[in-house]
Design a protein around this motif. Sequence first.
Motif, PDB file in Angstrom:
ATOM      1  N   UNK A 132       1.935  -4.439  -6.032  1.00 54.96           N
ATOM      2  CA  UNK A 132       2.238  -3.641  -7.283  1.00 54.96           C
ATOM      3  C   UNK A 132       3.528  -4.094  -7.862  1.00 54.96           C
ATOM      4  N   UNK A 133       4.699  -4.378  -7.043  1.00 57.36           N
ATOM      5  CA  UNK A 133       6.085  -5.128  -7.660  1.00 57.36           C
ATOM      6  C   UNK A 133       5.770  -6.501  -8.219  1.00 57.36           C
ATOM      7  N   UNK A 134       4.965  -7.018  -7.611  1.00 58.75           N
ATOM      8  CA  UNK A 134       4.838  -8.530  -8.066  1.00 58.75           C
ATOM      9  C   UNK A 134       3.623  -8.529  -9.264  1.00 58.75           C
ATOM     10  N   UNK A 135       2.731  -7.778  -9.394  1.00 56.89           N
ATOM     11  CA  UNK A 135       1.630  -7.774 -10.307  1.00 56.89           C
ATOM     12  C   UNK A 135       1.677  -6.873 -11.631  1.00 56.89           C
ATOM     13  N   UNK A 136       2.244  -5.589 -11.300  1.00 60.83           N
ATOM     14  CA  UNK A 136       2.479  -4.510 -11.996  1.00 60.83           C
ATOM     15  C   UNK A 136       3.524  -4.292 -12.622  1.00 60.83           C
ATOM     16  N   UNK A 194       2.094  -1.849   3.280  1.00 58.84           N
ATOM     17  CA  UNK A 194       2.819  -3.075   2.869  1.00 58.84           C
ATOM     18  C   UNK A 194       2.617  -3.904   1.754  1.00 58.84           C
ATOM     19  N   UNK A 195       1.224  -4.434   1.943  1.00 55.29           N
ATOM     20  CA  UNK A 195       0.744  -5.347   1.024  1.00 55.29           C
ATOM     21  C   UNK A 195       0.330  -4.783  -0.232  1.00 55.29           C
ATOM     22  N   UNK A 196       0.105  -3.406  -0.444  1.00 48.54           N
ATOM     23  CA  UNK A 196       0.060  -2.524  -1.746  1.00 48.54           C
ATOM     24  C   UNK A 196       1.405  -2.652  -2.405  1.00 48.54           C
ATOM     25  N   UNK A 197       2.380  -2.289  -1.845  1.00 45.26           N
ATOM     26  CA  UNK A 197       3.850  -2.350  -2.454  1.00 45.26           C
ATOM     27  C   UNK A 197       4.168  -3.652  -2.903  1.00 45.26           C
ATOM     28  N   UNK A 198       3.878  -4.545  -2.042  1.00 43.89           N
ATOM     29  CA  UNK A 198       4.010  -5.971  -2.713  1.00 43.89           C
ATOM     30  C   UNK A 198       3.406  -6.379  -3.695  1.00 43.89           C
TER      31      UNK A 198
END
Length: 320
Positions: A204-208, A198-202
């Motif tokens: 990736x969308x926010x920073x990458x 969950x945190x990885x997805x969030x």
Amino acid sequence: MMSGGGVAEEDRRRRRWWWFKEFSAGYYGLCAVGGMLSAGTTHLAITPFDVLKVNVQVNPTKYGGIFSGFTILCREQGPSALWRGWAGKFFGYGLQGGCKFGLYEYFKKSYADALLNQNNTTIFFLSSASAQIFADIVLSPFEAVKVRVQTQPYFAKGLLDGFPKLYATEGFYGFFRGIFPLWGRNLPFSMVMFSTFEHSVDLIYRTVIQKRKEDCSRVQQLSVTCLAGYTAGAVGTVISNPADNIVSFLYNRKAETIIQAAKNIGFVNLFTRSLPVRMTIVGPVVTLQWFFYDSIKVLSGLPSSGGRNKRLKDTTMSTC
């Protein structure tokens, strides 16, 4: 931003799958079916590695590394030995996956509604742990037979003759002999895996990608799913390895208690034995599970998994 035609197509697609609206009964049913298909097929595909893993755990002196272990198994028991226990993998982990993913989505929404003052990580931990408890109760009888079939060639051929034989020799308790170490292995793994995902997805969308998930294409969403899935699987594998070794020892009667099994294996070996094999297995398996699971959701008109959905965003904002 979507073009006018793209928005219209998205609206038509969502209306066509209206019975799978998020948080409806159809939605949770779809998540359960998606989890069942994704977990069952991926675990079936890696059966040879699972056979090697449990044999390394039970007899590490004989089955040293991945290549030598496969060579010994094929030479002594034939290539068919690599697929021993496939039914337990497919049906057992399929049912476990259906419970795990379906109940996780249900508990995540329920806890988000009930625990307004808790942060997202707490909700992810509680949701995954609650789902995993039920999922492992379903899995335990299949796992008990599977491990014996894989490590004791003359015990049984598969589930059909393995279930009655295990019941005849050990009774009902035999099916749940390893339930506590199974929870000890899968609860930390599930809690870390879901939360990391969950945190990885969030992240990736926010920073990458720097776009909202809803504004990304299907290919982009599924690419994020795969990257976050592999990260989650790798982290969860390291955390759960000690309990995984203990499970194999108990199911094979190498020890009668958890403490005895831990002593026999040794503290360092709890963390290192079979870890290379498990890393080879679990990372790709978790990645494929999330990919298949999210593909089913996306093709049904739902957003991919992970990140902060609307309800969790509202919860977070209300507690600021």
